[in-house]
Design a protein around this motif. Structure first.
Motif, PDB file in Angstrom:
ATOM      1  N   GLN A  88      -2.601   6.573  -5.879  1.00  0.00           N
ATOM      2  CA  GLN A  88      -2.437   6.577  -4.417  1.00  0.00           C
ATOM      3  C   GLN A  88      -1.375   7.581  -3.975  1.00  0.00           C
ATOM      4  O   GLN A  88      -1.500   8.199  -2.912  1.00  0.00           O
ATOM      5  CB  GLN A  88      -2.081   5.175  -3.930  1.00  0.00           C
ATOM      6  CG  GLN A  88      -2.188   5.031  -2.416  1.00  0.00           C
ATOM      7  CD  GLN A  88      -2.027   3.602  -1.970  1.00  0.00           C
ATOM      8  OE1 GLN A  88      -0.978   2.995  -2.188  1.00  0.00           O
ATOM      9  NE2 GLN A  88      -3.065   3.045  -1.350  1.00  0.00           N
ATOM     10  N   PRO A 107      -3.609  10.222  -1.478  1.00  0.00           N
ATOM     11  CA  PRO A 107      -3.371   9.165  -0.480  1.00  0.00           C
ATOM     12  C   PRO A 107      -4.648   8.587   0.127  1.00  0.00           C
ATOM     13  O   PRO A 107      -4.624   7.453   0.623  1.00  0.00           O
ATOM     14  CB  PRO A 107      -2.530   9.879   0.585  1.00  0.00           C
ATOM     15  CG  PRO A 107      -1.870  11.004  -0.154  1.00  0.00           C
ATOM     16  CD  PRO A 107      -2.868  11.452  -1.166  1.00  0.00           C
ATOM     17  N   LYS A 109      -9.653   5.213  -2.328  1.00  0.00           N
ATOM     18  CA  LYS A 109     -10.129   3.881  -1.942  1.00  0.00           C
ATOM     19  C   LYS A 109     -10.409   3.105  -3.229  1.00  0.00           C
ATOM     20  O   LYS A 109     -11.139   3.569  -4.101  1.00  0.00           O
ATOM     21  CB  LYS A 109     -11.373   3.990  -1.068  1.00  0.00           C
ATOM     22  CG  LYS A 109     -11.093   4.682   0.268  1.00  0.00           C
ATOM     23  CD  LYS A 109     -12.354   4.888   1.078  1.00  0.00           C
ATOM     24  CE  LYS A 109     -12.026   5.461   2.455  1.00  0.00           C
ATOM     25  NZ  LYS A 109     -11.307   6.763   2.374  1.00  0.00           N
ATOM     26  N   ARG A 159      -5.370  -0.250   6.209  1.00  0.00           N
ATOM     27  CA  ARG A 159      -5.063   0.614   5.065  1.00  0.00           C
ATOM     28  C   ARG A 159      -6.275   1.445   4.621  1.00  0.00           C
ATOM     29  O   ARG A 159      -6.195   2.174   3.647  1.00  0.00           O
ATOM     30  CB  ARG A 159      -4.562  -0.237   3.885  1.00  0.00           C
ATOM     31  CG  ARG A 159      -3.161  -0.801   4.090  1.00  0.00           C
ATOM     32  CD  ARG A 159      -2.753  -1.691   2.913  1.00  0.00           C
ATOM     33  NE  ARG A 159      -1.382  -2.152   3.048  1.00  0.00           N
ATOM     34  CZ  ARG A 159      -0.322  -1.541   2.520  1.00  0.00           C
ATOM     35  NH1 ARG A 159      -0.488  -0.430   1.819  1.00  0.00           N
ATOM     36  NH2 ARG A 159       0.890  -2.031   2.693  1.00  0.00           N
ATOM     37  N   GLN A 219      -9.209   0.521   3.280  1.00  0.00           N
ATOM     38  CA  GLN A 219      -9.679   0.115   1.957  1.00  0.00           C
ATOM     39  C   GLN A 219     -10.959  -0.716   2.115  1.00  0.00           C
ATOM     40  O   GLN A 219     -10.943  -1.952   2.067  1.00  0.00           O
ATOM     41  CB  GLN A 219      -8.593  -0.684   1.222  1.00  0.00           C
ATOM     42  CG  GLN A 219      -7.358   0.110   0.867  1.00  0.00           C
ATOM     43  CD  GLN A 219      -7.669   1.227  -0.124  1.00  0.00           C
ATOM     44  OE1 GLN A 219      -8.562   1.104  -0.970  1.00  0.00           O
ATOM     45  NE2 GLN A 219      -6.942   2.334  -0.016  1.00  0.00           N
ATOM     46  N   PHE A 277       2.303   0.387  -3.205  1.00  0.00           N
ATOM     47  CA  PHE A 277       0.920  -0.019  -3.452  1.00  0.00           C
ATOM     48  C   PHE A 277       0.765  -1.528  -3.288  1.00  0.00           C
ATOM     49  O   PHE A 277       1.535  -2.318  -3.851  1.00  0.00           O
ATOM     50  CB  PHE A 277       0.506   0.394  -4.868  1.00  0.00           C
ATOM     51  CG  PHE A 277      -0.906   0.024  -5.230  1.00  0.00           C
ATOM     52  CD1 PHE A 277      -1.982   0.651  -4.618  1.00  0.00           C
ATOM     53  CD2 PHE A 277      -1.157  -0.957  -6.178  1.00  0.00           C
ATOM     54  CE1 PHE A 277      -3.287   0.311  -4.951  1.00  0.00           C
ATOM     55  CE2 PHE A 277      -2.453  -1.299  -6.522  1.00  0.00           C
ATOM     56  CZ  PHE A 277      -3.521  -0.668  -5.901  1.00  0.00           C
TER      57      PHE A 277
END
Length: 620
Positions: free
Chosen positions: A32, A36, A39, A99, A101, A148
């Motif tokens: 990450q 950045p 996923k 986020r 995700q 994270f």
């Protein structure tokens, strides 16, 4: 093994799995930081390591793995804590949405709707969150490691500095949730150990296993091949590979014949009705090759042999005096395996089984199990494979998975326990590992790399005799139901050969080697004597009418190159012939390991080879 040692081993494995799971999170945290927009899917600990499925903007390279490892070490040295946080399910969905995700959001919605991510059931991943139920959950847990944050049930180590040594191993593609209709993610594999020495040993093991890979050695040693025209999972055995197969089959027959087994033959196709009666159809019809014919009846390629053998028993009424009846054969069965699961000889569609079935009285079960164990023990000793024993029981919590009543199962399991006790054998028990028709004793063999392979088995079956209404006339004159035992020594010939090739790294002992010795004449003028040596050795009388397998290398190449070629083919003996040997009626003998036995007479060499073949043991 003592109970305390078992607990200790289980605890050590638990701690290792926990550390590897934490390393998967550490890897994700590093990814990450480097990407950045990554996923994240799921990232469980698995056997020998861990992985994480990740969607990334570009395909990763080995160089990228090095970058990730470097970043992981930076984070590890920061001693970041693994902080557990609980959150309401709706807040969790909002958090992961913000986020960006989407895969975590999908898992959270599953948790909200049915209480489980269901990843375990669909892909085998063990990183599912929540509990399996028909009701959703209200709260979920996250673990925070620095920046994270991951949806996870844990457990984890306390902080990143508690992680041992790690290494990222490879990159592969993986469909999200194992469904090819879903996006393909990048699966990053890694491993972690407590010490550097353990990691180095594991890396050595992987390299050694690669050298021993039966798929590569099978081609190099000309043992078997595959053809796209024939089809995947359908191996073609060459003359050399067939020699090994035949010798293995003969060995089993030499052990079973003195113990009263009779050979039978059955067809390779059968009416589907046979498996409907046996109960196999309902459980395995999707894995069966179906055959249509002119009769209009449904036929299939047989996926197992036991129902056929019941029909041989049922062909006439039997007396209790005839029992036990022991039927055996080596024959192929066929299973429609998925293409992605096929792997060399380890997983094939045409499976050769050294199959046997015993029909006996209940009071004969223990003695028959002992006879089978004698065959198994005698067969595996020459290979130097240590056997461990597992009694595989049914899962009484899920009786719907099995045929028969609880009373029948408990009775069958206790009979096998009694056999193990009576023979002073050491075993472990494992619920849920039985065949669907009865409990079994599984024998696991360890190879040269200390890997365990489940191969031989003894299976007790009260169900097929009931389903096929098998009977014999008892001592009281009444019809009585026999007990049926299933027996396999090699398991499947193909899979056993894959294990054996890797166990020996292709360097088979003399009795099993396709070519036992190669005669190497130094010059053309020594060819006549080379044939004299070959013929003399092949005149040696061996069991089953076999002869020594001798070849002559007549290529016009140097002696050194011929020796190298023989060593590459892993031939046990190289017999070098020159003027001196021809004059003295002798041979200069070299071992494939490089050892020089000096000059031997043909008679002494013949006796040496004969001894190694008969004893199935190489001499020093």
């Amino acid at each position: 093994m003592s109970a305390s040692m078992e607990v200790s081993d289980e605890q050590a494995q638990y701690e290792l799995d926990r550390m590897r799971h934490s390393t998967a999170h550490l890897m994700a945290a590093a990814v990450q930081l480097l990407w950045p927009d990554a996923k994240f899917g799921v990232g469980p600990a698995i056997k020998n390591g861990f992985y994480y499925d990740i969607e990334l903007p570009a395909a990763l390279t080995p160089k990228d793995l090095e970058r990730i490892e470097t970043k992981m070490r930076e984070l590890k040295n920061k001693k970041l804590p693994y902080e557990r946080v609980e959150m309401d399910i709706d807040a969790a969905i909002e958090e992961m949405t913000q986020r960006k995700q989407p895969y975590k959001v999908e898992l959270l919605n599953l948790l909200k709707e049915r209480g489980s991510t269901a990843v375990v059931e669909e892909t085998g991943d063990s990183d599912a969150v929540g509990v399996s139920s028909d009701q959703g959950v209200d709260k979920v847990s996250f673990y925070k490691t620095g920046h994270f944050v991951d949806l996870c049930r844990g457990p984890h180590v306390d902080a990143t500095n508690q992680i041992g040594v790690f290494k990222l191993m490879s990159i592969a593609g993986a469909y999200w949730r194992g469904n090819e209709k879903n996006p393909q993610l990048q699966r990053l594999y890694g491993t972690a150990f407590n010490t550097k020495e353990e990691l180095e040993h594991y890396l050595w093991f992987l390299e050694e296993a690669k050298k021993r890979d039966h798929r590569r050695l099978g081609q190099e040693l000309d043992l078997f091949t595959f053809s796209d025209l024939v089809g995947g999972g359908l191996p073609l055995f060459t003359p050399k590979g067939t020699v090994i197969r035949d010798l293995l089959e003969e060995f089993v027959q030499s052990l079973e014949k003195p113990r009263g087994y009779q050979r039978v033959r059955i067809p390779h196709i059968t009416k589907s009705d046979l498996y409907k009666v046996s109960g196999h159809w309902d459980k395995f019809q999707d894995d069966i090759f179906h055959v249509s014919g002119k009769s209009g009846e449904d036929f299939c390629m047989k996926p197992m042999n036991c129902p056929h053998h019941t029909q041989i028993f049922a062909s006439r009424m039997r007396s209790y005096r005839e029992l036990p009846i022991r039927l055996s054969e080596v024959t192929a069965v066929y299973r429609d395996e998925l293409p992605g699961t096929l792997q060399g000889l380890s997983r094939v569609r045409a499976i050769t089984q050294d199959d046997a079935h015993v029909f006996c009285r209940p009071d004969q079960v223990a003695d028959e199990a002992r006879r089978i164990y004698e065959i198994i023990d005698g067969f595996y000793k020459p290979f130097g494979m240590q056997l461990t024993i597992r009694l595989s029981l049914w899962d009484e919590r899920h009786p719907e998975k099995y045929l028969g009543t609880a009373e029948t199962w408990n009775n069958a399991q206790e009979q096998l326990r009694q056999f193990l006790r009576d023979n002073n054998l050491t075993w472990v028990e494992e619920a849920g590992e039985a065949a669907f028709y009865g409990p079994k004793i599984d024998f696991t063999a360890k190879d040269a790399l200390d890997r365990s392979w489940q191969l031989a088995t003894i299976q007790l079956d009260f169900n097929l005799p009931e389903r096929f209404n098998l009977e014999y006339v008892g001592a009281d004159g009444h019809a009585t139901r026999p007990v049926m035992l299933h027996r396999a020594i090699l398991g499947s010939v193909e899979r056993f050969m894959s294990v054996l090739i890797e166990h020996y790294a292709g360097a088979f002992p003399t009795w099993l080697a396709p070519v036992q010795a190669v005669v190497i004449p130094i010059a053309d003028r020594h060819l006549d004597y080379a044939y004299e040596v070959k013929n003399a050795l092949q005149d040696v009388n061996l069991p089953n009418g076999r002869t020594l397998r001798i070849e002559i290398d007549e290529a016009r190449e140097s002696m050194q190159k011929k020796i190298r070629n023989a060593q590459m083919q892993k031939i046990p003996y190289m017999l070098v012939l020159g003027d001196k040997e021809a004059e003295n009626g002798a041979v200069a003998v070299r071992r494939r390991s490089g050892g020089d036995l000096g000059t031997l007479s043909i008679a002494d060499l013949a006796e040496r080879l004969k001894t190694e073949v008969i004893t199935r043991s190489d001499l020093a």
